[in-house]
Design a protein around this motif. Structure first.
Motif, mmCIF file in Angstrom:
data_model
loop_
_atom_site.group_PDB
_atom_site.id
_atom_site.type_symbol
_atom_site.label_atom_id
_atom_site.label_comp_id
_atom_site.label_asym_id
_atom_site.label_seq_id
_atom_site.Cartn_x
_atom_site.Cartn_y
_atom_site.Cartn_z
ATOM 1 N N ALA A 37 30.855 23.406 -6.288
ATOM 2 C CA ALA A 37 31.930 22.422 -6.110
ATOM 3 C C ALA A 37 32.376 21.881 -7.462
ATOM 4 N N PRO A 38 33.661 21.484 -7.581
ATOM 5 C CA PRO A 38 34.179 21.037 -8.877
ATOM 6 C C PRO A 38 33.502 19.780 -9.431
ATOM 7 N N ARG A 39 33.131 18.840 -8.568
ATOM 8 C CA ARG A 39 32.545 17.591 -9.062
ATOM 9 C C ARG A 39 31.196 17.823 -9.740
ATOM 10 N N PRO A 40 30.223 18.487 -9.090
ATOM 11 C CA PRO A 40 28.956 18.717 -9.800
ATOM 12 C C PRO A 40 29.118 19.612 -11.029
ATOM 13 N N MET A 41 30.055 20.540 -10.966
ATOM 14 C CA MET A 41 30.309 21.405 -12.123
ATOM 15 C C MET A 41 30.833 20.564 -13.283
ATOM 16 N N LEU A 42 31.782 19.670 -13.010
ATOM 17 C CA LEU A 42 32.350 18.820 -14.053
ATOM 18 C C LEU A 42 31.283 17.920 -14.661
ATOM 19 N N ILE A 43 30.462 17.323 -13.822
ATOM 20 C CA ILE A 43 29.408 16.431 -14.319
ATOM 21 C C ILE A 43 28.422 17.207 -15.187
ATOM 22 N N THR A 44 28.032 18.381 -14.743
ATOM 23 C CA THR A 44 27.056 19.186 -15.480
ATOM 24 C C THR A 44 27.577 19.619 -16.845
ATOM 25 N N VAL A 45 28.793 20.164 -16.871
ATOM 26 C CA VAL A 45 29.317 20.650 -18.153
ATOM 27 C C VAL A 45 29.646 19.497 -19.097
ATOM 28 N N THR A 46 30.025 18.356 -18.558
ATOM 29 C CA THR A 46 30.316 17.202 -19.408
ATOM 30 C C THR A 46 29.039 16.647 -20.020
ATOM 31 N N VAL A 47 27.985 16.550 -19.229
ATOM 32 C CA VAL A 47 26.704 16.082 -19.765
ATOM 33 C C VAL A 47 26.214 17.050 -20.842
ATOM 34 N N ALA A 48 26.361 18.351 -20.598
ATOM 35 C CA ALA A 48 25.948 19.345 -21.602
ATOM 36 C C ALA A 48 26.776 19.208 -22.880
ATOM 37 N N ALA A 49 28.076 18.997 -22.747
ATOM 38 C CA ALA A 49 28.943 18.828 -23.921
ATOM 39 C C ALA A 49 28.573 17.554 -24.682
ATOM 40 N N ILE A 136 35.637 11.634 -19.356
ATOM 41 C CA ILE A 136 35.604 12.737 -18.398
ATOM 42 C C ILE A 136 34.384 12.605 -17.491
ATOM 43 N N LEU A 137 33.244 12.209 -18.049
ATOM 44 C CA LEU A 137 32.045 11.991 -17.228
ATOM 45 C C LEU A 137 32.291 10.883 -16.212
ATOM 46 N N TRP A 138 32.901 9.796 -16.646
ATOM 47 C CA TRP A 138 33.240 8.705 -15.727
ATOM 48 C C TRP A 138 34.134 9.221 -14.601
ATOM 49 N N TYR A 139 35.118 10.048 -14.953
ATOM 50 C CA TYR A 139 36.014 10.590 -13.937
ATOM 51 C C TYR A 139 35.240 11.431 -12.925
ATOM 52 N N GLY A 140 34.322 12.253 -13.398
ATOM 53 C CA GLY A 140 33.533 13.082 -12.494
ATOM 54 C C GLY A 140 32.605 12.278 -11.605
ATOM 55 N N LEU A 141 32.097 11.170 -12.126
ATOM 56 C CA LEU A 141 31.165 10.354 -11.357
ATOM 57 C C LEU A 141 31.872 9.394 -10.405
ATOM 58 N N ILE A 142 32.918 8.739 -10.866
ATOM 59 C CA ILE A 142 33.535 7.648 -10.100
ATOM 60 C C ILE A 142 35.054 7.757 -10.004
ATOM 61 N N TYR A 144 37.439 9.936 -9.873
ATOM 62 C CA TYR A 144 38.227 10.865 -9.062
ATOM 63 C C TYR A 144 38.427 10.357 -7.639
ATOM 64 N N ARG A 145 37.606 9.420 -7.223
ATOM 65 C CA ARG A 145 37.665 8.938 -5.837
ATOM 66 C C ARG A 145 38.959 8.178 -5.590
ATOM 67 N N LYS A 146 39.482 8.398 -4.404
ATOM 68 C CA LYS A 146 40.699 7.705 -4.009
ATOM 69 C C LYS A 146 40.327 6.593 -3.047
ATOM 70 N N ALA A 147 40.903 5.432 -3.232
ATOM 71 C CA ALA A 147 40.665 4.320 -2.326
ATOM 72 C C ALA A 147 41.254 4.643 -0.966
ATOM 73 N N ALA A 148 40.660 4.132 0.091
ATOM 74 C CA ALA A 148 41.133 4.418 1.447
ATOM 75 C C ALA A 148 42.606 4.045 1.608
ATOM 76 N N LYS A 149 43.030 2.968 0.970
ATOM 77 C CA LYS A 149 44.423 2.549 1.089
ATOM 78 C C LYS A 149 45.374 3.509 0.380
ATOM 79 N N ASP A 150 44.848 4.307 -0.570
ATOM 80 C CA ASP A 150 45.674 5.256 -1.314
ATOM 81 C C ASP A 150 45.730 6.642 -0.685
ATOM 82 N N GLN A 151 44.970 6.863 0.375
ATOM 83 C CA GLN A 151 44.956 8.174 1.003
ATOM 84 C C GLN A 151 46.339 8.479 1.611
ATOM 85 N N ILE A 152 46.780 9.690 1.404
ATOM 86 C CA ILE A 152 48.080 10.101 1.932
ATOM 87 C C ILE A 152 47.865 10.822 3.258
#
Length: 153
Positions: A37-49, A136-142, A144-152
């Protein structure tokens, strides 16, 4: 990071070639990781970087900095996938806006160069891309989430 004075032949062209070569290798390897999945991949590669960049700053080893390309190769696709997730019929418009909004690759290298010119050294200018890695790590962890009120839809 003045390794050239220590007898190392670390031309910027060689380091850029190694970075982009690592980028290519990382991209080819990540093509085989389609089930991740993109989220764990993003977190992993960002931590490695972050780990490589931090180690490079502490040890003044530019070879490690060039190796960061291995991990940067998959970040964009992960960020893009997370950013357009759940947009339904607005995905194509949002992806177009997202593509036009990319400015980090144009702005931060210029800021880094200006800082290097004013300081007379590149060593601590790598704190700029390191800060970007933490965003980028912050984005991967928190982030990227959309608030319920922002859901389309």
């Amino acid at each position: 990071m003045d390794l050239m004075k220590q007898g190392y032949d670390l031309s910027p062209a060689l380091l850029a070639t190694l970075y982009w070569g690592g980028f290519l290798v990382g991209r080819m390897v990540s093509a085989g990781l389609k089930n991740v999945a993109p989220r764990p991949m993003l977190i992993t590669v960002t931590v490695a970087a972050i780990a490589l960049m931090t180690t490079s700053l502490i040890t003044e080893n530019l070879w490690l900095m060039a190796a960061v390309g291995l991990f940067h190769s998959v970040m964009w696709s992960c960020i893009f996938t997370l950013s357009v997730d759940g947009l339904k019929e607005y995905t194509s418009k949002a992806s177009g806006i997202f593509m036009m909004g990319v400015f980090g690759g144009a702005v931060f290298p210029v800021l880094q160069g200006m800082l290097a010119d004013s300081m007379g050294s590149w060593q601590y200018t790598w704190l700029i891309p390191l800060c970007c890695e933490f965003v980028i790590l912050w984005y991967g962890l928190i982030g990227y989430r959309k608030a319920a009120k922002d859901q389309i839809g």
